[in-house]
Enzyme design. Sequence first.
Site, PDB file in Angstrom:
ATOM      1  N   HIS A 257      34.248  19.246 -38.711  1.00  0.00           N
ATOM      2  CA  HIS A 257      34.333  20.704 -38.587  1.00  0.00           C
ATOM      3  C   HIS A 257      34.011  21.089 -37.142  1.00  0.00           C
ATOM      4  O   HIS A 257      33.081  21.863 -36.890  1.00  0.00           O
ATOM      5  CB  HIS A 257      33.366  21.432 -39.535  1.00  0.00           C
ATOM      6  CG  HIS A 257      33.830  21.449 -40.972  1.00  0.00           C
ATOM      7  ND1 HIS A 257      32.962  21.581 -42.028  1.00  0.00           N
ATOM      8  CD2 HIS A 257      35.059  21.364 -41.517  1.00  0.00           C
ATOM      9  CE1 HIS A 257      33.636  21.573 -43.165  1.00  0.00           C
ATOM     10  NE2 HIS A 257      34.915  21.441 -42.878  1.00  0.00           N
TER      11      HIS A 257
ATOM     12  N   HIS B  68      44.207  20.003 -51.349  1.00  0.00           N
ATOM     13  CA  HIS B  68      43.441  20.887 -50.450  1.00  0.00           C
ATOM     14  C   HIS B  68      44.169  20.908 -49.104  1.00  0.00           C
ATOM     15  O   HIS B  68      44.641  19.872 -48.637  1.00  0.00           O
ATOM     16  CB  HIS B  68      42.032  20.297 -50.331  1.00  0.00           C
ATOM     17  CG  HIS B  68      41.086  21.010 -49.426  1.00  0.00           C
ATOM     18  ND1 HIS B  68      41.146  22.347 -49.153  1.00  0.00           N
ATOM     19  CD2 HIS B  68      39.998  20.537 -48.741  1.00  0.00           C
ATOM     20  CE1 HIS B  68      40.145  22.663 -48.338  1.00  0.00           C
ATOM     21  NE2 HIS B  68      39.445  21.589 -48.062  1.00  0.00           N
TER      22      HIS B  68
ATOM     23  N   GLU C 198      42.960  21.754 -46.055  1.00  0.00           N
ATOM     24  CA  GLU C 198      42.221  21.546 -44.800  1.00  0.00           C
ATOM     25  C   GLU C 198      42.792  20.315 -44.095  1.00  0.00           C
ATOM     26  O   GLU C 198      43.189  19.331 -44.740  1.00  0.00           O
ATOM     27  CB  GLU C 198      40.717  21.392 -45.074  1.00  0.00           C
ATOM     28  CG  GLU C 198      39.894  21.609 -43.825  1.00  0.00           C
ATOM     29  CD  GLU C 198      38.406  21.894 -44.095  1.00  0.00           C
ATOM     30  OE1 GLU C 198      37.959  21.802 -45.252  1.00  0.00           O
ATOM     31  OE2 GLU C 198      37.692  22.198 -43.109  1.00  0.00           O
TER      32      GLU C 198
ATOM     33  N   ASP D 187      41.917  17.729 -42.587  1.00  0.00           N
ATOM     34  CA  ASP D 187      41.476  16.342 -42.776  1.00  0.00           C
ATOM     35  C   ASP D 187      42.190  15.685 -43.951  1.00  0.00           C
ATOM     36  O   ASP D 187      42.150  14.467 -44.103  1.00  0.00           O
ATOM     37  CB  ASP D 187      39.949  16.251 -42.922  1.00  0.00           C
ATOM     38  CG  ASP D 187      39.373  17.205 -43.931  1.00  0.00           C
ATOM     39  OD1 ASP D 187      39.874  18.334 -44.049  1.00  0.00           O
ATOM     40  OD2 ASP D 187      38.405  16.831 -44.609  1.00  0.00           O
TER      41      ASP D 187
ATOM     42  N   HIS E 238      36.008  23.790 -51.788  1.00  0.00           N
ATOM     43  CA  HIS E 238      35.279  24.834 -51.101  1.00  0.00           C
ATOM     44  C   HIS E 238      36.192  25.808 -50.365  1.00  0.00           C
ATOM     45  O   HIS E 238      35.691  26.682 -49.643  1.00  0.00           O
ATOM     46  CB  HIS E 238      34.279  24.196 -50.117  1.00  0.00           C
ATOM     47  CG  HIS E 238      34.953  23.463 -48.973  1.00  0.00           C
ATOM     48  ND1 HIS E 238      34.663  23.743 -47.663  1.00  0.00           N
ATOM     49  CD2 HIS E 238      35.930  22.533 -48.931  1.00  0.00           C
ATOM     50  CE1 HIS E 238      35.391  22.974 -46.869  1.00  0.00           C
ATOM     51  NE2 HIS E 238      36.169  22.238 -47.612  1.00  0.00           N
TER      52      HIS E 238
ATOM     53  N   ASP F  67      37.372  17.240 -52.054  1.00  0.00           N
ATOM     54  CA  ASP F  67      36.081  17.255 -51.350  1.00  0.00           C
ATOM     55  C   ASP F  67      34.885  17.106 -52.307  1.00  0.00           C
ATOM     56  O   ASP F  67      33.845  16.555 -51.914  1.00  0.00           O
ATOM     57  CB  ASP F  67      35.927  18.562 -50.562  1.00  0.00           C
ATOM     58  CG  ASP F  67      36.695  18.547 -49.252  1.00  0.00           C
ATOM     59  OD1 ASP F  67      36.909  17.461 -48.697  1.00  0.00           O
ATOM     60  OD2 ASP F  67      37.072  19.632 -48.777  1.00  0.00           O
TER      61      ASP F  67
ATOM     62  N   TYR G  31      25.999  16.252 -47.708  1.00  0.00           N
ATOM     63  CA  TYR G  31      27.311  16.880 -47.885  1.00  0.00           C
ATOM     64  C   TYR G  31      27.182  18.117 -48.778  1.00  0.00           C
ATOM     65  O   TYR G  31      27.693  19.195 -48.469  1.00  0.00           O
ATOM     66  CB  TYR G  31      28.238  15.843 -48.516  1.00  0.00           C
ATOM     67  CG  TYR G  31      29.694  16.190 -48.585  1.00  0.00           C
ATOM     68  CD1 TYR G  31      30.570  15.759 -47.594  1.00  0.00           C
ATOM     69  CD2 TYR G  31      30.217  16.895 -49.645  1.00  0.00           C
ATOM     70  CE1 TYR G  31      31.918  16.036 -47.659  1.00  0.00           C
ATOM     71  CE2 TYR G  31      31.556  17.178 -49.728  1.00  0.00           C
ATOM     72  CZ  TYR G  31      32.410  16.746 -48.731  1.00  0.00           C
ATOM     73  OH  TYR G  31      33.750  17.035 -48.808  1.00  0.00           O
TER      74      TYR G  31
ATOM     75  N   HIS H  98      36.625  11.926 -49.535  1.00  0.00           N
ATOM     76  CA  HIS H  98      35.770  11.341 -48.493  1.00  0.00           C
ATOM     77  C   HIS H  98      34.784  10.383 -49.147  1.00  0.00           C
ATOM     78  O   HIS H  98      34.195  10.701 -50.186  1.00  0.00           O
ATOM     79  CB  HIS H  98      34.926  12.404 -47.784  1.00  0.00           C
ATOM     80  CG  HIS H  98      35.712  13.450 -47.065  1.00  0.00           C
ATOM     81  ND1 HIS H  98      36.451  13.200 -45.936  1.00  0.00           N
ATOM     82  CD2 HIS H  98      35.845  14.783 -47.305  1.00  0.00           C
ATOM     83  CE1 HIS H  98      37.008  14.324 -45.518  1.00  0.00           C
ATOM     84  NE2 HIS H  98      36.666  15.288 -46.337  1.00  0.00           N
TER      85      HIS H  98
HETATM   86 FE1  FEO Z   1      37.613  20.730 -47.019  1.00  0.00          FE
HETATM   87 FE2  FEO Z   1      37.536  17.393 -46.510  1.00  0.00          FE
HETATM   88  O1  FEO Z   1      38.123  19.118 -46.284  1.00  0.00           O
END
Ligand code: FEO
Length: 395
Positions: free
Chosen positions: A23, A79, A81, A83, A145, A164, A192, A225
């Site tokens: 981030h 998701h 995002e 990543d 999230h 996530d 996390y 992750h």
């Molecule tokens: Fe919300 Fe691993 O990205």
Amino acid sequence: MDVNLTESVKWVGKVDWDLKSFHGDEYSTHRGSTYNSYLIRDEKNVLIDTVWAPFSKEFVKKLKKEIDLKKIDYIVANHAEIDHSGGLVDLMKEIPETPIYCTQNAVDSLTGHYHMDWNFQTIKTGDELDIGNKKLIFIEAPMLHWPDSMFCYLTGDNILFSNDAFGQHYATELLYNDKVDQCELFQEAIKYYANILTPFSKLVKKKIEEVLSFELPVDFIAPSHGVIWRDNPTQIVDKYLEWADNYKENQITFIYDSMWNSTKKIAESIKDGIYKKDPGLDIKMMKASRWDKNDIITEVFKSKAIFVGSPTINKGILSSIAGLLEEIRGLGFKEKSAASFGSYGWSGESKKMINHKLEEAGFKLIDEGILIKWNPNNSDKTELIDYGKKISTKL
Ligand code: FEO
């Protein structure tokens, strides 16, 4: 690296050992991270998520060795995002017509990021995708999230792809929860949760209850992750239920910064007083300018109370404390107590300012706080120890 979860599901992600922050620089990743992507082979072949943009080309190249890209029938974007979606840009150049299954909110965020008119197929909770012998069941998870977040579940192999949720920023070549160091794993899992999911705890609880109500057997929880949970996979679900319930341990944390060690001495004397009354209490002393801020947040998450201290500077507080208090405010901790302290030379605004920020962050002030002029002398130290003894009864 054993990358086959089952005969039909393979991990095709990326282990990022070099990652030191995430981030931007908002989240420290002492142990790197992974971007987990999964390939499901059935009568239809499905790719679940991709990897972070810098690894996009490497990802596509490796995926080509695994499967003829044209044989990927569906992509699932749990998701948006970057990543997890960063690999889409290069992948979609190769297979531009392949449908991408995602939520309606993900259409907004994916097009907002990449400005591409891909073949989006939107899903809602309970929708199913038949892939031959098995099927995928989708579960929207808004604000876990991001608004676009979702999970999907593979029947037959009983895998929950949770994106996530239940993840950790934890690089490992071992892939599974039962193979890695458990202390490292749970340290990264709680960090996390504390730093990313705390604001959404109410939703975490509700979503888990909803998923449990489907009574689906779960053999694997495969987040995006860190490790895949296969040994007692629901242990991390139990942990999330605990963490989502205004979690606290028998711990308090002092968060302070100091210019000439006066505020540090105040912290230590208050701590000594508290220990005299409650020697079993776990007290952590964290100098804000020395400790990693995400590690401090993790300790705040575990604490029933925090003591925040700063000397007064320029009618205010030190920037390390101001920055942390802003982060703490945003995370919306519940049912935690706090008090302030600090040294001063003349105007002495720090206590009032910290109290205001703590209240704004939702902490219950257990005292008006304490200020000591200049450097604490022996009589001040006695006062501070007595203060510690007194305040320990309110913890
Ligand atoms: Fe919300 Fe691993 O990205």
